[in-house]
Design a protein around this motif. Sequence first.
Motif, PDB file in Angstrom:
ATOM      1  N   ARG A 199      43.157   2.499  87.682  1.00 17.66           N
ATOM      2  CA  ARG A 199      44.216   3.460  87.939  1.00 17.66           C
ATOM      3  C   ARG A 199      43.662   4.647  88.717  1.00 17.66           C
ATOM      4  O   ARG A 199      42.473   4.963  88.660  1.00 17.66           O
ATOM      5  CB  ARG A 199      44.879   3.935  86.650  1.00 17.66           C
ATOM      6  CG  ARG A 199      44.010   4.765  85.768  1.00 17.66           C
ATOM      7  CD  ARG A 199      44.759   5.159  84.511  1.00 17.66           C
ATOM      8  NE  ARG A 199      43.932   6.074  83.720  1.00 17.66           N
ATOM      9  CZ  ARG A 199      44.362   6.768  82.725  1.00 17.66           C
ATOM     10  NH1 ARG A 199      45.619   6.666  82.347  1.00 17.66           N
ATOM     11  NH2 ARG A 199      43.568   7.570  82.066  1.00 17.66           N
ATOM     12  N   ASP A 223      48.899   5.859  88.901  1.00 13.35           N
ATOM     13  CA  ASP A 223      49.356   4.563  89.418  1.00 13.35           C
ATOM     14  C   ASP A 223      48.265   3.544  89.165  1.00 13.35           C
ATOM     15  O   ASP A 223      47.076   3.845  89.292  1.00 13.35           O
ATOM     16  CB  ASP A 223      49.640   4.630  90.924  1.00 13.35           C
ATOM     17  CG  ASP A 223      51.089   4.898  91.239  1.00 13.35           C
ATOM     18  OD1 ASP A 223      51.934   4.786  90.328  1.00 13.35           O
ATOM     19  OD2 ASP A 223      51.390   5.212  92.395  1.00 13.35           O
ATOM     20  N   ARG A 257      48.548  -1.305  95.414  1.00 15.55           N
ATOM     21  CA  ARG A 257      49.116  -0.383  94.436  1.00 15.55           C
ATOM     22  C   ARG A 257      50.257  -1.104  93.739  1.00 15.55           C
ATOM     23  O   ARG A 257      51.139  -1.675  94.369  1.00 15.55           O
ATOM     24  CB  ARG A 257      49.649   0.870  95.119  1.00 15.55           C
ATOM     25  CG  ARG A 257      50.191   1.895  94.102  1.00 15.55           C
ATOM     26  CD  ARG A 257      50.668   3.158  94.782  1.00 15.55           C
ATOM     27  NE  ARG A 257      51.783   2.909  95.674  1.00 15.55           N
ATOM     28  CZ  ARG A 257      53.063   2.836  95.296  1.00 15.55           C
ATOM     29  NH1 ARG A 257      53.380   2.967  94.036  1.00 15.55           N
ATOM     30  NH2 ARG A 257      54.007   2.611  96.181  1.00 15.55           N
ATOM     31  N   GLY A 276      51.872   0.270  90.473  1.00 16.06           N
ATOM     32  CA  GLY A 276      52.810   1.235  89.904  1.00 16.06           C
ATOM     33  C   GLY A 276      52.269   1.799  88.605  1.00 16.06           C
ATOM     34  O   GLY A 276      51.094   1.668  88.286  1.00 16.06           O
ATOM     35  N   PRO A 277      53.137   2.408  87.797  1.00 16.25           N
ATOM     36  CA  PRO A 277      52.679   3.104  86.594  1.00 16.25           C
ATOM     37  C   PRO A 277      52.438   2.207  85.379  1.00 16.25           C
ATOM     38  O   PRO A 277      52.028   2.688  84.332  1.00 16.25           O
ATOM     39  CB  PRO A 277      53.818   4.086  86.315  1.00 16.25           C
ATOM     40  CG  PRO A 277      55.023   3.413  86.861  1.00 16.25           C
ATOM     41  CD  PRO A 277      54.541   2.656  88.079  1.00 16.25           C
TER      42      PRO A 277
END
Length: 99
Positions: free
Chosen positions: A5, A14, A29, A31-32
């Motif tokens: 992250r 992210d 990438r 996401g969260p």
Amino acid sequence: MGVYRKLKSDGSWDWYIDYRFQGRRLRERIGPNKAQARTVLQKRRVEMAEGKFLEKRRESKTTLAEMAKLYLDKFPTVELHSIGYAMNVAIRAADILEK
């Protein structure tokens, strides 16, 4: 291959995946959500194992002719010994943009 992250500028995190395909390091990438990142990484592994992985490459926005023009505009007086160097730079730039 892994999941990691990174902190964004707004203070949130992210999740990213990191893996290799045909000797090239690729990062995406996600996401969260860490679980989603792990799922996507596993999906990429399966796609590569089955031969179904299609690497998404960015299209080149600059042509070799445009790069050469930019170079010549920036360095209008090129000495004779620099012409070979300029050609090598242009060739390498074209190789990088084609990948």
